[in-house]
Design a protein around this motif. Sequence first.
Motif, PDB file in Angstrom:
ATOM      1  N   ALA A   2       0.821  -1.210   0.000  1.00  0.00           N
ATOM      2  CA  ALA A   2       0.000   0.000   0.000  1.00  0.00           C
ATOM      3  C   ALA A   2       0.858   1.265   0.000  1.00  0.00           C
ATOM      4  O   ALA A   2       0.449   2.299  -0.537  1.00  0.00           O
ATOM      5  CB  ALA A   2      -0.929  -0.005   1.221  1.00  0.00           C
ATOM      6  N   LYS A   3       2.049   1.194   0.569  1.00  0.00           N
ATOM      7  CA  LYS A   3       2.954   2.349   0.610  1.00  0.00           C
ATOM      8  C   LYS A   3       3.868   2.407  -0.604  1.00  0.00           C
ATOM      9  O   LYS A   3       4.707   3.310  -0.708  1.00  0.00           O
ATOM     10  CB  LYS A   3       3.805   2.292   1.880  1.00  0.00           C
ATOM     11  N   GLY A   4       3.742   1.432  -1.504  1.00  0.00           N
ATOM     12  CA  GLY A   4       4.578   1.419  -2.690  1.00  0.00           C
ATOM     13  C   GLY A   4       5.994   0.952  -2.443  1.00  0.00           C
ATOM     14  O   GLY A   4       6.908   1.304  -3.204  1.00  0.00           O
ATOM     15  N   ILE A   5       6.203   0.179  -1.394  1.00  0.00           N
ATOM     16  CA  ILE A   5       7.535  -0.315  -1.040  1.00  0.00           C
ATOM     17  C   ILE A   5       7.719  -1.721  -1.619  1.00  0.00           C
ATOM     18  O   ILE A   5       6.880  -2.598  -1.410  1.00  0.00           O
ATOM     19  CB  ILE A   5       7.720  -0.352   0.497  1.00  0.00           C
ATOM     20  N   LYS A   6       8.797  -1.907  -2.347  1.00  0.00           N
ATOM     21  CA  LYS A   6       9.106  -3.221  -2.904  1.00  0.00           C
ATOM     22  C   LYS A   6       9.658  -4.136  -1.815  1.00  0.00           C
ATOM     23  O   LYS A   6      10.328  -3.675  -0.887  1.00  0.00           O
ATOM     24  CB  LYS A   6      10.123  -3.091  -4.038  1.00  0.00           C
ATOM     25  N   VAL A   7       9.366  -5.418  -1.941  1.00  0.00           N
ATOM     26  CA  VAL A   7       9.765  -6.393  -0.925  1.00  0.00           C
ATOM     27  C   VAL A   7      10.475  -7.565  -1.591  1.00  0.00           C
ATOM     28  O   VAL A   7       9.988  -8.100  -2.602  1.00  0.00           O
ATOM     29  CB  VAL A   7       8.551  -6.920  -0.119  1.00  0.00           C
ATOM     30  N   ILE A  49       2.513 -17.275  -3.135  1.00  0.00           N
ATOM     31  CA  ILE A  49       2.007 -15.908  -3.303  1.00  0.00           C
ATOM     32  C   ILE A  49       2.796 -15.138  -4.360  1.00  0.00           C
ATOM     33  O   ILE A  49       2.463 -13.986  -4.665  1.00  0.00           O
ATOM     34  CB  ILE A  49       2.030 -15.143  -1.971  1.00  0.00           C
ATOM     35  N   GLY A  50       3.854 -15.759  -4.913  1.00  0.00           N
ATOM     36  CA  GLY A  50       4.606 -15.122  -5.985  1.00  0.00           C
ATOM     37  C   GLY A  50       5.486 -13.970  -5.531  1.00  0.00           C
ATOM     38  O   GLY A  50       5.663 -12.989  -6.259  1.00  0.00           O
ATOM     39  N   SER A  51       6.063 -14.049  -4.334  1.00  0.00           N
ATOM     40  CA  SER A  51       6.925 -12.984  -3.834  1.00  0.00           C
ATOM     41  C   SER A  51       8.294 -13.029  -4.520  1.00  0.00           C
ATOM     42  O   SER A  51       8.664 -14.029  -5.149  1.00  0.00           O
ATOM     43  CB  SER A  51       7.102 -13.112  -2.313  1.00  0.00           C
ATOM     44  N   ASN A  52       9.047 -11.957  -4.369  1.00  0.00           N
ATOM     45  CA  ASN A  52      10.392 -11.872  -4.948  1.00  0.00           C
ATOM     46  C   ASN A  52      11.364 -12.618  -4.031  1.00  0.00           C
ATOM     47  O   ASN A  52      12.011 -12.033  -3.176  1.00  0.00           O
ATOM     48  CB  ASN A  52      10.798 -10.407  -5.111  1.00  0.00           C
ATOM     49  N   LEU A  53      11.467 -13.935  -4.214  1.00  0.00           N
ATOM     50  CA  LEU A  53      12.296 -14.783  -3.360  1.00  0.00           C
ATOM     51  C   LEU A  53      13.739 -14.751  -3.860  1.00  0.00           C
ATOM     52  O   LEU A  53      14.029 -15.169  -4.978  1.00  0.00           O
ATOM     53  CB  LEU A  53      11.758 -16.217  -3.374  1.00  0.00           C
TER      54      LEU A  53
END
Length: 303
Positions: free
Chosen positions: A109-114, A130-134
């Motif tokens: 929601a804050k536009g922060i990449k994880v 969930i398709g996160s950037n692992l």
Amino acid sequence: MPGIKEIRTKIKSVQNTRKITKAMEMVAASKMRKAQERMRASRPYAEKVREIAAHMMQTHPDYRHPYMEERTDIKAVGVVLVTTDKGLCGGLNTNISRLLLARLKEFEAKGIKVQTTALGNKGLSLLTRIGSNLVSNEVQLGDQPHLDRLIGALKVQLDDYLDGKIDALYVASTHFVNTMKQEPTIMRLLPLPDGLADPFVAGSVKSDNEAAAIESSYQWDYIFEPDAKSVIDDLLTRYVEGLVYQAVAENMASEQSARMVAMKAASDNAKKVIGDLQLVYNKTRQAAITKEISEIVGGAAAV
């Protein structure tokens, strides 16, 4: 109403299940004691490293390690998720997963990449689903944490922090309170807080007056070899690694405690189900006997 044979088969099945859960409860209880001892044994080391690091930072207040530099504009963060490799431990993994997903939504929601790191098979499955950037992972950690296995996955995140690819690093794990209570927590690993407060102890951050009193009461004088910067850099790296090791140790102690409680509840429920089935079995058997007697009496009367 099911027949006598079906009820007898179901009773046998539940009895076999209860034997398995009872055995798993006893194994978990044995592992739980060892895991708790291992977790408590690592706490003094982490506390002493934190104390020495804080003293050295006060001795050289002009030098600020990159791990202690606050970054105002947060554009990307890293998250290390610590979970178990196996299931059958109640809601342990579910609770930390739910907390992590809520935090990921806040970052989004804050536009922060994880970017994420998984320590444990259950966490790896969640982050993949969930398709996160692992960016790294380590699974099959066993019953005892080994720092040499954790460093590889952790170093990817630490290098990205030093290179400026991420502005903060968080660790999501389960904090061990006691055998019956484990709390899912997300602590900020980097940047480190001033004074290097213990992130595992609530209220460990001292006020300015308390910190000033401690600093004025004690003076620390160290002889550095080869130089102060190299020693502080290396010590803070060991401190960060110690925090992750402590988080994994806490999670393993929580896992065995939760598994023991879950298996005990399963064994108790199986015992109750067996009692209910035996009652139905006795009623069904008595009804069959009564019916046979009635048929014999009726046949004799007809003759």
